[in-house]
Design an enzyme around this catalytic site. Sequence first.
Site, PDB file in Angstrom:
ATOM      1  N   TYR A 110       0.846  -1.217   0.000  1.00  0.00           N
ATOM      2  CA  TYR A 110       0.000   0.000   0.000  1.00  0.00           C
ATOM      3  C   TYR A 110       0.874   1.256   0.000  1.00  0.00           C
ATOM      4  CZ  TYR A 110      -2.947   3.534   2.359  1.00  0.00           C
ATOM      5  OH  TYR A 110      -3.604   4.682   2.715  1.00  0.00           O
TER       6      TYR A 110
ATOM      7  N   GLY B 211       3.144  -5.626   7.994  1.00  0.00           N
ATOM      8  CA  GLY B 211       3.481  -4.265   7.562  1.00  0.00           C
ATOM      9  C   GLY B 211       3.254  -3.200   8.617  1.00  0.00           C
TER      10      GLY B 211
HETATM   11  N1  LIG Z   1      -8.738   6.576   6.582  1.00  0.00           N
HETATM   12  C1  LIG Z   1      -7.484   6.875   6.845  1.00  0.00           C
HETATM   13  O1  LIG Z   1      -7.065   6.931   8.005  1.00  0.00           O
HETATM   14  C2  LIG Z   1      -6.531   7.191   5.730  1.00  0.00           C
HETATM   15  C3  LIG Z   1      -5.204   7.507   6.075  1.00  0.00           C
HETATM   16  C4  LIG Z   1      -4.312   7.784   5.054  1.00  0.00           C
HETATM   17  C5  LIG Z   1      -4.733   7.794   3.735  1.00  0.00           C
HETATM   18  N2  LIG Z   1      -6.021   7.493   3.441  1.00  0.00           N
HETATM   19  C6  LIG Z   1      -6.406   7.490   2.021  1.00  0.00           C
HETATM   20  O2  LIG Z   1      -7.623   8.183   1.870  1.00  0.00           O
HETATM   21  C7  LIG Z   1      -8.387   7.586   0.834  1.00  0.00           C
HETATM   22  C8  LIG Z   1      -9.800   7.308   1.323  1.00  0.00           C
HETATM   23  O3  LIG Z   1      -9.755   6.438   2.431  1.00  0.00           O
HETATM   24  P1  LIG Z   1     -11.068   6.092   3.263  1.00  0.00           P
HETATM   25  O4  LIG Z   1     -10.643   5.873   4.652  1.00  0.00           O
HETATM   26  O5  LIG Z   1     -12.142   7.054   2.939  1.00  0.00           O
HETATM   27  O6  LIG Z   1     -11.410   4.661   2.648  1.00  0.00           O
HETATM   28  P2  LIG Z   1     -12.826   4.100   2.179  1.00  0.00           P
HETATM   29  O7  LIG Z   1     -12.582   2.653   1.899  1.00  0.00           O
HETATM   30  O8  LIG Z   1     -13.902   4.473   3.124  1.00  0.00           O
HETATM   31  O9  LIG Z   1     -13.080   4.883   0.827  1.00  0.00           O
HETATM   32  C9  LIG Z   1     -12.443   4.564  -0.392  1.00  0.00           C
HETATM   33  C10 LIG Z   1     -13.496   4.685  -1.493  1.00  0.00           C
HETATM   34  O10 LIG Z   1     -12.856   4.467  -2.755  1.00  0.00           O
HETATM   35  C11 LIG Z   1     -13.603   3.493  -3.494  1.00  0.00           C
HETATM   36  N3  LIG Z   1     -12.616   2.827  -4.341  1.00  0.00           N
HETATM   37  C12 LIG Z   1     -11.578   2.053  -3.929  1.00  0.00           C
HETATM   38  N4  LIG Z   1     -10.837   1.691  -4.988  1.00  0.00           N
HETATM   39  C13 LIG Z   1     -11.415   2.263  -6.076  1.00  0.00           C
HETATM   40  C14 LIG Z   1     -11.102   2.278  -7.454  1.00  0.00           C
HETATM   41  N5  LIG Z   1     -10.037   1.634  -7.948  1.00  0.00           N
HETATM   42  N6  LIG Z   1     -11.919   2.956  -8.300  1.00  0.00           N
HETATM   43  C15 LIG Z   1     -13.006   3.608  -7.833  1.00  0.00           C
HETATM   44  N7  LIG Z   1     -13.345   3.637  -6.536  1.00  0.00           N
HETATM   45  C16 LIG Z   1     -12.554   2.973  -5.671  1.00  0.00           C
HETATM   46  C17 LIG Z   1     -14.267   2.621  -2.464  1.00  0.00           C
HETATM   47  O11 LIG Z   1     -15.434   1.964  -2.934  1.00  0.00           O
HETATM   48  C18 LIG Z   1     -14.602   3.640  -1.383  1.00  0.00           C
HETATM   49  O12 LIG Z   1     -15.853   4.249  -1.600  1.00  0.00           O
HETATM   50  C19 LIG Z   1      -7.627   6.343   0.375  1.00  0.00           C
HETATM   51  O13 LIG Z   1      -6.924   6.638  -0.807  1.00  0.00           O
HETATM   52  C20 LIG Z   1      -6.673   6.086   1.504  1.00  0.00           C
HETATM   53  O14 LIG Z   1      -5.485   5.476   1.065  1.00  0.00           O
HETATM   54  C21 LIG Z   1      -6.923   7.177   4.402  1.00  0.00           C
END
Ligand SMILES: NC(=O)c1ccc[n+]([C@@H]2O[C@H](COP(=O)([O-])OP(=O)(O)OC[C@H]3O[C@@H](n4cnc5c(N)ncnc54)[C@H](O)[C@@H]3O)[C@@H](O)[C@H]2O)c1
Length: 310
Positions: free
Chosen positions: A142, A270
């Site tokens: 990731y 990880g």
């Molecule tokens: N939540 C955290 O603490 C955190 C921390 C660091 C980074 N992030 C980043 O923030 C972003 C959102 O995270 P989140 O916590 O809202 O996760 P989440 O799983 O709630 O939301 C991700 C969304 O993206 C959609 N999705 C995933 N892969 C996809 C693709 N290939 N094409 C289209 N849609 C896709 C999923 O259906 C979902 O609705 C991610 O990129 C994640 O890496 C989150």
Amino acid sequence: MKKNILVTGAAGFIGSAISKRLIATGYSVVSIDNLSTGEQGNIPEGVEFYQGDCQNHKIYETIPKKKYDAIFHIAGQSSGEISFDDPSYDLRTNAESTLHLLKFAHKMNCTRFIYAGTMSVYGKKPDEPVKENVQLKPQSFYGVGKVASEHYMRLFEPYGIKSTSLRLFNVYGPGQNMGNLRQGMVSIFMAQMLENHHIHIKGSKDRYRDFVYIDDVVDAFMACLDSKSSYGQAINIGSGKKTTVGELIKKMTDLYPKQVTVEYSGSTSGDIHGIYADISYATQVLNFNPKTELEHGLNQMLDWALNERN
Ligand SMILES: NC(=O)c1ccc[n+]([C@@H]2O[C@H](COP(=O)([O-])OP(=O)(O)OC[C@H]3O[C@@H](n4cnc5c(N)ncnc54)[C@H](O)[C@@H]3O)[C@@H](O)[C@H]2O)c1
């Protein structure tokens, strides 16, 4: 005329909160989401939604050919642990998606690209607030995909695309997916607490993280839209505070009126021992000032989980 923003991942935790704020502020939002971890019910009213994969180039033929003022690329597989199940999928869904979106931005003359980066790009670091300019040594597939995305963004700079990666630390708050027990430390522990009155923690209670509330994260994304000094930068978005897992569990269980048992055993692929953010650069460039104390944020999330979630 309303400004148009393309937000990927509006059915997920962070993408839905950003889309909601954009709409409330007067923007028009188009979103792509494949509903892999998100739910259609999370998509805020007013979002023009297209179901599809960001890593599939065909979706870019389907979505409206508008003048996009910015792209917020938020969609992605967001768990370090899950990235070990199928690293190739993780590469496609995180890094290749970013490449396709940058190509789309170039094609559509969209010059602003804001990315949901992560603290997982850093890897193991000494026990001090981590700065953006340290060497990146991700410990998960990731994290590697997220570093690759940042490099793709840099490669599109000569084409006039001004990118910013907001490296998010542990984001928590109402709207977080409580059904996925492998993604999101706070949501995993809170879901177990509510479901079983028992929390099983994989790893030691001395590990530490930086927990940042969803509204503060949305503030950072909104500030980024207007900040020219954030062009081409990677910026930490955390609370700037170190909290151990043991402290988090104590705060969470203190807020809950029922007796909760806690067990520490096993480990997670990880996983790193500890990390927390130096947010001085975010303060300087985005005027970022996280307002939500952990107790208050946990209380808000618990209220939501108990009353509004179902
Ligand atoms: N939540 C955290 O603490 C955190 C921390 C660091 C980074 N992030 C980043 O923030 C972003 C959102 O995270 P989140 O916590 O809202 O996760 P989440 O799983 O709630 O939301 C991700 C969304 O993206 C959609 N999705 C995933 N892969 C996809 C693709 N290939 N094409 C289209 N849609 C896709 C999923 O259906 C979902 O609705 C991610 O990129 C994640 O890496 C989150």
